[in-house]
Motif scaffolding. Sequence first.
Motif, PDB file in Angstrom:
ATOM      1  N   HIS A  36       0.819  -1.117  -0.016  1.00 24.39           N
ATOM      2  CA  HIS A  36      -0.106  -0.071   0.077  1.00 24.39           C
ATOM      3  C   HIS A  36       0.895   1.390  -0.149  1.00 24.39           C
ATOM      4  O   HIS A  36       0.778   1.892   0.813  1.00 24.39           O
ATOM      5  N   GLN A  37       1.804   1.483  -0.971  1.00 23.25           N
ATOM      6  CA  GLN A  37       2.741   2.416  -1.216  1.00 23.25           C
ATOM      7  C   GLN A  37       2.055   3.860  -1.023  1.00 23.25           C
ATOM      8  O   GLN A  37       0.908   4.012  -1.892  1.00 23.25           O
ATOM      9  N   GLY A  38       2.304   4.625  -0.274  1.00 27.86           N
ATOM     10  CA  GLY A  38       1.847   5.946  -0.040  1.00 27.86           C
ATOM     11  C   GLY A  38       0.839   6.016   0.883  1.00 27.86           C
ATOM     12  O   GLY A  38       0.249   7.226   1.585  1.00 27.86           O
ATOM     13  N   HIS A  39       0.244   4.870   1.283  1.00 20.47           N
ATOM     14  CA  HIS A  39      -0.821   5.111   2.360  1.00 20.47           C
ATOM     15  C   HIS A  39      -0.170   5.118   3.848  1.00 20.47           C
ATOM     16  O   HIS A  39       0.696   4.206   4.158  1.00 20.47           O
ATOM     17  N   VAL A  40      -0.824   5.905   4.730  1.00 21.99           N
ATOM     18  CA  VAL A  40      -0.357   6.077   5.961  1.00 21.99           C
ATOM     19  C   VAL A  40      -0.989   5.096   6.892  1.00 21.99           C
ATOM     20  O   VAL A  40      -2.351   5.154   6.880  1.00 21.99           O
ATOM     21  N   PHE A  41      -0.504   4.208   7.736  1.00 24.46           N
ATOM     22  CA  PHE A  41      -1.047   3.191   8.585  1.00 24.46           C
ATOM     23  C   PHE A  41      -0.643   3.708  10.067  1.00 24.46           C
ATOM     24  O   PHE A  41       0.510   3.722  10.373  1.00 24.46           O
ATOM     25  N   SER A  42      -1.769   3.799  10.870  1.00 31.23           N
ATOM     26  CA  SER A  42      -1.541   4.136  12.288  1.00 31.23           C
ATOM     27  C   SER A  42      -1.030   2.997  12.828  1.00 31.23           C
ATOM     28  O   SER A  42      -0.882   1.951  12.414  1.00 31.23           O
ATOM     29  N   GLU A  59      -3.503   0.378  13.320  1.00 36.85           N
ATOM     30  CA  GLU A  59      -3.483  -0.432  12.188  1.00 36.85           C
ATOM     31  C   GLU A  59      -2.576  -1.450  12.094  1.00 36.85           C
ATOM     32  O   GLU A  59      -2.796  -2.784  11.526  1.00 36.85           O
ATOM     33  N   ARG A  73       4.900   9.635   9.769  1.00 36.66           N
ATOM     34  CA  ARG A  73       4.056  11.032   9.607  1.00 36.66           C
ATOM     35  C   ARG A  73       3.645  11.141  11.199  1.00 36.66           C
ATOM     36  O   ARG A  73       3.041  10.331  11.606  1.00 36.66           O
ATOM     37  N   TYR A  92       0.460  10.271  13.308  1.00 41.51           N
ATOM     38  CA  TYR A  92      -0.366   9.608  12.401  1.00 41.51           C
ATOM     39  C   TYR A  92      -0.014   8.180  12.197  1.00 41.51           C
ATOM     40  O   TYR A  92      -0.585   7.101  12.531  1.00 41.51           O
ATOM     41  N   CYS A  96       4.340   5.180   6.633  1.00 43.52           N
ATOM     42  CA  CYS A  96       4.072   4.823   5.021  1.00 43.52           C
ATOM     43  C   CYS A  96       5.487   4.556   4.368  1.00 43.52           C
ATOM     44  O   CYS A  96       6.512   4.853   4.769  1.00 43.52           O
ATOM     45  N   GLU A 127       7.104   5.602   1.108  1.00 47.81           N
ATOM     46  CA  GLU A 127       6.901   6.706  -0.049  1.00 47.81           C
ATOM     47  C   GLU A 127       7.407   6.127  -1.098  1.00 47.81           C
ATOM     48  O   GLU A 127       8.895   6.033  -0.871  1.00 47.81           O
TER      49      GLU A 127
END
Length: 228
Positions: free
Chosen positions: A171-177, A180, A218, A221, A224, A226
């Motif tokens: 999930h490139q670019g998606h920020v996972f908390s 999660e 992040r 948050y 991720c 990038e």
Amino acid sequence: MANARILVVDDEEDLCEILKFNLEIEGFDVDTANSAEEALKKDLSVYQLLMLDVMMGEISGFKMANIIRKDESKPKVPIIFLTAKDTENDRLTGFNLGADDYISKPFSIREVMARVKAVLRRTAVKDEEDKETISFEDLIIDIPKKKVSIGNEEITLTKKEFEILKLLLEHQGHVFSREEILSRVWSDEVYVLDRTIDVNITRLRKKIGKFGKNIVTRLGYGYCFETA
């Protein structure tokens, strides 16, 4: 699944517009064609689903599906047939041509939306199961073998490090908390500290060398991967 691109092919322009309107409300990107000939001129590889009317002009929906399935250069896009023909033989013909579903006219819009979402879910699951490698440049994850390599060099990771990298790279670019990541990677463990994730991320960054900088924090948050 949302933002999936769908092509609706039907010689009834009003029906095409009704389906387009309702599918777009659900978040899908929708194109239409009023004949199989028009549809076959399009780049079908950009679509995640084709919805084909069976009873069209010179080229029927069945014939169009047959053309697509026999042509090795054409992508194996999921197909839903829309038709007033509802005999058992017609349904069997549709499924034998590789249809993913078969919806009889007249139909309710609610039923169509449910069927579309079900086909896209099944396709997404199958695509995930068929996927054997995930990569970014020369960083490669071999999923069946549970191996990670950079160029020709294999990188030794723990199971948790492997799962974190796989999650972020998928999930490139998606920020996972952190929550999660905990739920996906440590789902079998009752109590894990957030600090455990940070430690694993730190070790992972060191092990993947030049790609360590791609795992970005992040603040407030999560993490991720990038690509830019």
